[in-house]
Motif scaffolding. Structure first.
Motif, mmCIF file in Angstrom:
data_model
loop_
_atom_site.group_PDB
_atom_site.id
_atom_site.type_symbol
_atom_site.label_atom_id
_atom_site.label_comp_id
_atom_site.label_asym_id
_atom_site.label_seq_id
_atom_site.Cartn_x
_atom_site.Cartn_y
_atom_site.Cartn_z
ATOM 1 N N MET A 86 0.829 -1.207 0.000
ATOM 2 C CA MET A 86 0.000 0.000 0.000
ATOM 3 C C MET A 86 0.869 1.265 0.000
ATOM 4 N N TYR A 87 1.903 1.287 0.826
ATOM 5 C CA TYR A 87 2.705 2.492 0.962
ATOM 6 C C TYR A 87 3.642 2.684 -0.229
ATOM 7 N N ILE A 88 4.090 1.593 -0.853
ATOM 8 C CA ILE A 88 4.874 1.721 -2.082
ATOM 9 C C ILE A 88 4.024 2.390 -3.159
ATOM 10 N N ASP A 89 2.797 1.906 -3.314
ATOM 11 C CA ASP A 89 1.896 2.491 -4.312
ATOM 12 C C ASP A 89 1.564 3.944 -3.987
ATOM 13 N N SER A 90 1.382 4.246 -2.697
ATOM 14 C CA SER A 90 1.055 5.626 -2.299
ATOM 15 C C SER A 90 2.203 6.573 -2.608
ATOM 16 N N ILE A 91 3.434 6.128 -2.347
ATOM 17 C CA ILE A 91 4.604 6.962 -2.637
ATOM 18 C C ILE A 91 4.728 7.195 -4.144
ATOM 19 N N LEU A 92 4.488 6.137 -4.930
ATOM 20 C CA LEU A 92 4.551 6.277 -6.389
ATOM 21 C C LEU A 92 3.503 7.265 -6.899
ATOM 22 N N CYS A 93 2.268 7.134 -6.403
ATOM 23 C CA CYS A 93 1.194 8.040 -6.838
ATOM 24 C C CYS A 93 1.489 9.478 -6.438
ATOM 25 N N GLY A 94 1.938 9.655 -5.198
ATOM 26 C CA GLY A 94 2.261 11.006 -4.737
ATOM 27 C C GLY A 94 3.395 11.618 -5.529
ATOM 28 N N GLY A 95 4.421 10.822 -5.844
ATOM 29 C CA GLY A 95 5.547 11.312 -6.627
ATOM 30 C C GLY A 95 5.138 11.715 -8.037
ATOM 31 N N VAL A 96 4.259 10.918 -8.658
ATOM 32 C CA VAL A 96 3.789 11.227 -10.015
ATOM 33 C C VAL A 96 2.995 12.528 -10.022
ATOM 34 N N VAL A 97 2.121 12.699 -9.036
ATOM 35 C CA VAL A 97 1.318 13.929 -8.968
ATOM 36 C C VAL A 97 2.211 15.152 -8.788
ATOM 37 N N LEU A 98 3.220 15.044 -7.911
ATOM 38 C CA LEU A 98 4.138 16.163 -7.701
ATOM 39 C C LEU A 98 4.933 16.473 -8.960
ATOM 40 N N ALA A 99 5.333 15.411 -9.680
ATOM 41 C CA ALA A 99 6.084 15.615 -10.917
ATOM 42 C C ALA A 99 5.228 16.322 -11.962
ATOM 43 N N ILE A 100 3.959 15.939 -12.053
ATOM 44 C CA ILE A 100 3.050 16.575 -13.015
ATOM 45 C C ILE A 100 2.846 18.053 -12.669
ATOM 46 N N ARG A 101 2.748 18.333 -11.372
ATOM 47 C CA ARG A 101 2.536 19.715 -10.933
ATOM 48 C C ARG A 101 3.832 20.524 -10.880
ATOM 49 N N GLY A 102 4.982 19.862 -11.134
ATOM 50 C CA GLY A 102 6.268 20.550 -11.116
ATOM 51 C C GLY A 102 6.747 20.914 -9.733
#
Length: 412
Positions: A231-247
């Motif tokens: 669960m936490y691996i997936d959460s970190i991946l999702c959070g990282g992708v969102v931050l990358a998209i938002r710059g």
């Protein structure tokens, strides 16, 4: 109606089915109450934050992941951890669903808080109590009784009244007419953002119930800490992708952002929130999503009482009414609680049966493993240790053939 001791005991066991269920229930509420206190303590005088909240959220997920790995390694080797990750990789994929939903929920929270006033936002957010009941029925194919639905509706009304009480106090402090808050709520309901808020509520409810489904049914054979790791691996991946998209990925981890995080008050927030995440998984595994909504509502009661005792914050008539409704709804629910063990009982019985079968075999053939251990080279001892681990979980059945030969069938 007078109930006997055995009837009270039966209801208690239905409400808290395992020996540690009640402790988990209390710890869950205590951590969430402490969450509100610690977050408030980390704010500036104007209620703003001196640190980057995005950084804190991601560091909290990393802390959860590290804690889950350490707890898992307490009883297992690193090799076993890697083997379980490979064996249950499909569960890692399934946990991407709640991870994405929670990520969407967090981002919609910022959008909706910007579009709605706090009164409308938190009032409509209380609909998650009823929505959780609907989603629970769909995913687990369990029909809630009339009494259970009535208790959920009363609980929702109690939470709404408590929110109205809080909003009314803020309006009075600001010198605004109390009726203005209700008028703003009604006007905001016609906004297009109402749909986004309903999507946010659905994301929260579906993610919680789906997580319970994975813990009790689909991934019931997978250790709970391993599921937390996924669960936490997936959460970190999702959070990282969102931050990358938002710059904002690099700005969230600059030296200045990190220096603001390593303050005692902020570190306490991270540790408390990490504990909340792990205890929530234990809550869903041992209890259920419906009782989780009651625990969240009871937090309002305890926070109001503790605020009165510690900070001398007065309790008005609306708060008293809300406390009464939440208490009555909880009492009504306790008379007929939802029982949802999923496949837990089935798996536990299977493990007990395997243990009984393996004991006579282990005593009779344990010398074989000792011989193997002494015969192999030193560098292969880790393999023997792993074999011993799997060996202790062997399920053994004896099949009698016409010649009365015993055939051992293993399932590792």
């Amino acid at each position: 109606m007078n109930l006997s001791y055995s009837q009270y005991r039966k209801r208690w066991e239905a409400l808290f089915p395992t020996p540690y269920s009640f402790i988990i229930f209390i710890v869950y509420m205590a951590l969430f109450i402490n969450q509100g206190i610690t977050v408030t303590a980390s704010q500036r005088a104007d209620s703003s934050y001196s640190y980057n909240t995005v950084t804190v959220v991601l560091l909290t997920e990393v802390t959860k992941l590290i804690a889950s790995i350490l707890i898992y390694l307490k009883d297992n080797s690193i090799c076993r951890l890697l083997d379980d990750v490979k064996l249950h990789a499909y569960i890692l994929v399934l946990y991407m669903v709640p991870a994405l939903l929670y990520c969407l929920y967090n981002n919609l929270a910022f959008v909706n808080l910007a579009a709605f006033d706090p009164t409308t936002y938190f009032m409509l957010l209380q609909l998650r109590v009823v929505v959780t009941g609907i989603v629970f029925q769909v995913i687990f194919k369990k029909q809630l009784s009339r009494r259970q639905w009535v208790s959920l509706i009363i609980l929702t009304v109690g939470c709404v009244i408590k929110q109205l009480s809080t909003s009314k106090k803020k309006l009075n402090d600001a010198g605004t007419e109390p009726t203005t808050g209700v008028a703003i709520v009604l006007s905001n309901l016609s906004s297009v953002y109402t749909l986004l808020l309903l999507v946010q509520i659905f994301c929260s409810c579906f993610a919680g119930v789906y997580n319970e489904k994975l813990l009790k049914d689909t991934g019931v054979e997978v250790p709970i800490m391993m599921q937390n790791i996924f669960m936490y691996i997936d959460s970190i991946l999702c959070g990282g992708v969102v931050l990358a998209i938002r710059g904002e990925l690099t700005s969230a981890f600059t030296s200045f952002a990190l220096s603001q995080v390593w303050r005692p008050s902020v570190v306490v927030v991270i540790l408390n929130n990490a504990a909340v995440g792990i205890v929530t998984s234990l809550f869903l595994k041992n209890l259920n999503s419906i009782l989780k909504t009651f625990a969240s509502a009871l937090e309002l009661v305890f926070i109001a009482i503790l605020s009165w005792i510690i900070f001398s914050i007065p309790i008005d008539m609306w708060t008293v009414m809300a406390i009464g409704l939440v208490t009555y709804a909880t009492f009504m629910y306790a008379q007929n609680p939802v029982v949802n063990r999923g496949r837990l009982d089935e798996v536990e019985k299977g493990r007990e049966k395997e243990k009984r079968w393996s004991q006579p075999f282990e005593g009779k053939y344990s010398h074989t493993l000792s011989s193997v251990s002494s015969a192999v080279p030193q560098h292969s001892m880790e393999c023997v240790a792993n074999f011993r681990t799997y060996y202790s979980q062997v399920s053994l059945a004896y099949l009698s053939c016409p010649l009365h030969h015993e055939v051992m069938v293993f399932r590792i």
